[in-house]
Write a protein that holds these residues in place. Structure first.
Motif, PDB file in Angstrom:
ATOM      1  N   ARG A 107      -1.490  -5.043   1.411  1.00 20.07           N
ATOM      2  CA  ARG A 107      -1.682  -5.595   0.060  1.00 20.07           C
ATOM      3  C   ARG A 107      -0.357  -5.639  -0.703  1.00 20.07           C
ATOM      4  NH1 ARG A 107      -6.372  -2.469   0.420  1.00 20.07           N
ATOM      5  NH2 ARG A 107      -5.462  -0.825  -0.852  1.00 20.07           N
ATOM      6  N   CYS A 108       0.458  -4.610  -0.541  1.00 20.86           N
ATOM      7  CA  CYS A 108       1.780  -4.605  -1.183  1.00 20.86           C
ATOM      8  C   CYS A 108       2.646  -5.732  -0.624  1.00 20.86           C
ATOM      9  CB  CYS A 108       2.475  -3.262  -0.972  1.00 20.86           C
ATOM     10  SG  CYS A 108       1.734  -1.890  -1.881  1.00 20.86           S
ATOM     11  N   LEU A 109       2.582  -5.924   0.694  1.00 20.97           N
ATOM     12  CA  LEU A 109       3.375  -6.976   1.329  1.00 20.97           C
ATOM     13  C   LEU A 109       2.948  -8.360   0.850  1.00 20.97           C
ATOM     14  CD1 LEU A 109       5.544  -7.534   3.548  1.00 20.97           C
ATOM     15  CD2 LEU A 109       3.614  -7.949   5.074  1.00 20.97           C
ATOM     16  N   VAL A 110       1.639  -8.573   0.749  1.00 19.22           N
ATOM     17  CA  VAL A 110       1.138  -9.872   0.281  1.00 19.22           C
ATOM     18  C   VAL A 110       1.632 -10.151  -1.133  1.00 19.22           C
ATOM     19  CG1 VAL A 110      -0.956 -11.122  -0.408  1.00 19.22           C
ATOM     20  CG2 VAL A 110      -0.875  -9.964   1.791  1.00 19.22           C
ATOM     21  N   TYR A 141      13.368  -5.512   8.165  1.00 18.49           N
ATOM     22  CA  TYR A 141      14.270  -5.232   7.042  1.00 18.49           C
ATOM     23  C   TYR A 141      13.622  -4.251   6.059  1.00 18.49           C
ATOM     24  CZ  TYR A 141      16.700  -5.934   2.626  1.00 18.49           C
ATOM     25  OH  TYR A 141      17.346  -5.738   1.438  1.00 18.49           O
ATOM     26  N   ILE A 142      12.364  -4.501   5.702  1.00 13.23           N
ATOM     27  CA  ILE A 142      11.669  -3.639   4.735  1.00 13.23           C
ATOM     28  C   ILE A 142      11.578  -2.212   5.270  1.00 13.23           C
ATOM     29  CG2 ILE A 142       9.404  -3.167   3.708  1.00 13.23           C
ATOM     30  CD1 ILE A 142       9.112  -6.223   3.345  1.00 13.23           C
ATOM     31  N   THR A 143      11.219  -2.065   6.546  1.00 13.08           N
ATOM     32  CA  THR A 143      11.081  -0.735   7.141  1.00 13.08           C
ATOM     33  C   THR A 143      12.418  -0.005   7.166  1.00 13.08           C
ATOM     34  OG1 THR A 143       9.267  -1.544   8.514  1.00 13.08           O
ATOM     35  CG2 THR A 143      10.299   0.516   9.187  1.00 13.08           C
ATOM     36  N   LYS A 144      13.473  -0.706   7.534  1.00  9.26           N
ATOM     37  CA  LYS A 144      14.788  -0.076   7.630  1.00  9.26           C
ATOM     38  C   LYS A 144      15.346   0.287   6.254  1.00  9.26           C
ATOM     39  CE  LYS A 144      19.295  -0.619   9.756  1.00  9.26           C
ATOM     40  NZ  LYS A 144      20.126  -1.429  10.637  1.00  9.26           N
ATOM     41  N   ARG A 145      15.176  -0.602   5.286  1.00  7.88           N
ATOM     42  CA  ARG A 145      15.800  -0.398   3.976  1.00  7.88           C
ATOM     43  C   ARG A 145      14.948   0.452   3.032  1.00  7.88           C
ATOM     44  NH1 ARG A 145      19.452  -3.753   0.340  1.00  7.88           N
ATOM     45  NH2 ARG A 145      19.663  -2.252  -1.341  1.00  7.88           N
ATOM     46  N   GLY A 153      11.468   1.746   3.901  1.00  7.33           N
ATOM     47  CA  GLY A 153      10.461   2.600   4.529  1.00  7.33           C
ATOM     48  C   GLY A 153       9.113   1.930   4.634  1.00  7.33           C
ATOM     49  N   ASN A 154       8.677   1.279   3.552  1.00  9.17           N
ATOM     50  CA  ASN A 154       7.401   0.539   3.589  1.00  9.17           C
ATOM     51  C   ASN A 154       7.378  -0.534   2.499  1.00  9.17           C
ATOM     52  OD1 ASN A 154       6.187   1.576   1.092  1.00  9.17           O
ATOM     53  ND2 ASN A 154       6.056   3.520   2.181  1.00  9.17           N
ATOM     54  N   SER A 155       6.381  -1.394   2.568  1.00  8.06           N
ATOM     55  CA  SER A 155       6.321  -2.548   1.669  1.00  8.06           C
ATOM     56  C   SER A 155       5.971  -2.179   0.234  1.00  8.06           C
ATOM     57  CB  SER A 155       5.340  -3.592   2.209  1.00  8.06           C
ATOM     58  OG  SER A 155       4.070  -3.024   2.393  1.00  8.06           O
ATOM     59  N   LEU A 158       8.001  -3.399  -2.947  1.00  4.15           N
ATOM     60  CA  LEU A 158       7.337  -4.073  -4.063  1.00  4.15           C
ATOM     61  C   LEU A 158       7.691  -3.399  -5.386  1.00  4.15           C
ATOM     62  CD1 LEU A 158       5.355  -6.156  -5.218  1.00  4.15           C
ATOM     63  CD2 LEU A 158       3.515  -4.526  -4.712  1.00  4.15           C
ATOM     64  N   ALA A 159       7.717  -2.077  -5.398  1.00  5.28           N
ATOM     65  CA  ALA A 159       8.080  -1.351  -6.621  1.00  5.28           C
ATOM     66  C   ALA A 159       9.498  -1.726  -7.051  1.00  5.28           C
ATOM     67  CB  ALA A 159       7.963   0.152  -6.401  1.00  5.28           C
ATOM     68  N   ARG A 160      10.405  -1.835  -6.096  1.00  4.45           N
ATOM     69  CA  ARG A 160      11.784  -2.256  -6.412  1.00  4.45           C
ATOM     70  C   ARG A 160      11.788  -3.674  -6.970  1.00  4.45           C
ATOM     71  NH1 ARG A 160      17.296  -1.970  -6.574  1.00  4.45           N
ATOM     72  NH2 ARG A 160      18.342  -3.749  -5.619  1.00  4.45           N
ATOM     73  N   HIS A 161      11.017  -4.550  -6.355  1.00  8.50           N
ATOM     74  CA  HIS A 161      10.957  -5.944  -6.820  1.00  8.50           C
ATOM     75  C   HIS A 161      10.453  -6.009  -8.254  1.00  8.50           C
ATOM     76  CE1 HIS A 161       9.810 -10.142  -7.179  1.00  8.50           C
ATOM     77  NE2 HIS A 161      10.553 -10.381  -6.114  1.00  8.50           N
ATOM     78  N   LYS A 162       9.461  -5.193  -8.572  1.00 13.59           N
ATOM     79  CA  LYS A 162       8.917  -5.189  -9.933  1.00 13.59           C
ATOM     80  C   LYS A 162       9.948  -4.675 -10.937  1.00 13.59           C
ATOM     81  CE  LYS A 162       4.015  -4.797  -8.822  1.00 13.59           C
ATOM     82  NZ  LYS A 162       2.811  -3.944  -8.891  1.00 13.59           N
ATOM     83  N   ARG A 163      10.803  -3.740 -10.507  1.00 10.96           N
ATOM     84  CA  ARG A 163      11.829  -3.190 -11.394  1.00 10.96           C
ATOM     85  C   ARG A 163      12.990  -4.143 -11.632  1.00 10.96           C
ATOM     86  NH1 ARG A 163      11.595   1.178  -8.218  1.00 10.96           N
ATOM     87  NH2 ARG A 163      13.699   0.821  -7.406  1.00 10.96           N
ATOM     88  N   VAL A 164      13.523  -4.745 -10.541  1.00  7.83           N
ATOM     89  CA  VAL A 164      14.765  -5.500 -10.678  1.00  7.83           C
ATOM     90  C   VAL A 164      14.636  -7.001 -10.377  1.00  7.83           C
ATOM     91  CG1 VAL A 164      16.212  -3.493 -10.208  1.00  7.83           C
ATOM     92  CG2 VAL A 164      15.518  -4.953  -8.325  1.00  7.83           C
TER      93      VAL A 164
END
Length: 165
Positions: free
Chosen positions: A97-100, A144-148, A150-152, A156-162
Motif C-alpha cells: 500500500r505504501c508503494l502504491v 533502490y528502495i530496499t537498499k536506500r 529499507g522499505n517502501s 513514502l514518509a520521506r516523499h511526504k516530507r521533502v
C-alpha cells in the motif's frame, strides 16, 4: 402456524429500474441557453447570437471535460498488472500500500513518465534509468528502495516530507 412477518414489506417507494446514476444528470446541469438547443416547439424562442454562441461553446467544453474525466478514471489493465507484479515481489500488504501511494505520486504507474526537471524516468522515477520495460523498472525501483530506505513505507514518509525519495 402463525406467520411471524404478517406486515407488508415496505421498500421506500416505487421500484425503479436499474440505470446508470449519471445517465440523466447532465441535462439538469445545463444553463437555459444550452437547454434551448435541445428544445422543440413553442418553448424554443430565438436567442441572441451571443447566447447562441455561448451555448455552443458550453456544449463543446462540457463534452471535452466529460471525455477527459472518463479517460482519466478509465480502468487500465496494464497498470493493474504492474501493481500485481509489485505486490508479488513486496509480499507485505502494508508495504504494498505504501508503494502504491508512493508511485502514484511519482508517476501514476506510467512506465513512460519522464521528468522534465531531471533525468528521472519510468514508474519509480529513478535517475538515469534506461530501461523501458515496466517490469524491470519495478524490480530496479524496489531494489533502490530496499537498499536506500529499507522499505517502501520509509520511502513514502520521506516523499511526504521533502517531495521526492
Amino acid at each position: 402456524m402463525d406467520n411471524s412477518y404478517p406486515q407488508k414489506l415496505f421498500t421506500g417507494g416505487v421500484d425503479k429500474p436499474t440505470h446508470r446514476p449519471d445517465q440523466h444528470l447532465y441535462p439538469y446541469l445545463l444553463t437555459p441557453s444550452v437547454r434551448w438547443l435541445g428544445a422543440a416547439g413553442p418553448e424554443r424562442r430565438r436567442p441572441s447570437k451571443r447566447n447562441h454562441l455561448v451555448a455552443k461553446l458550453c456544449l463543446l467544453i462540457s463534452a471535452v471535460l466529460i471525455i477527459n474525466i472518463n479517460e482519466a478514471t478509465a480502468y487500465n489493465p496494464s497498470i493493474e498488472a504492474y501493481k500485481l507484479y509489485a505486490h508479488m515481489i513486496v509480499g507485505s500488504d502494508k508495504q504494498y500500500r505504501c508503494l502504491v501511494e508512493l508511485w502514484d505520486r511519482e508517476s501514476h504507474w506510467n512506465p513512460k513518465a519522464d521528468n522534465l526537471k531531471s533525468s528521472a524516468y519510468g514508474i519509480p522515477q529513478l535517475l538515469k534509468m534506461r530501461t523501458t520495460n515496466p517490469y524491470r523498472q519495478i524490480e530496479l525501483g524496489l531494489k533502490y528502495i530496499t537498499k536506500r530506505y529499507g522499505n517502501s513505507c520509509v520511502a513514502l514518509a520521506r516523499h511526504k516530507r521533502v517531495g521526492h525519495y
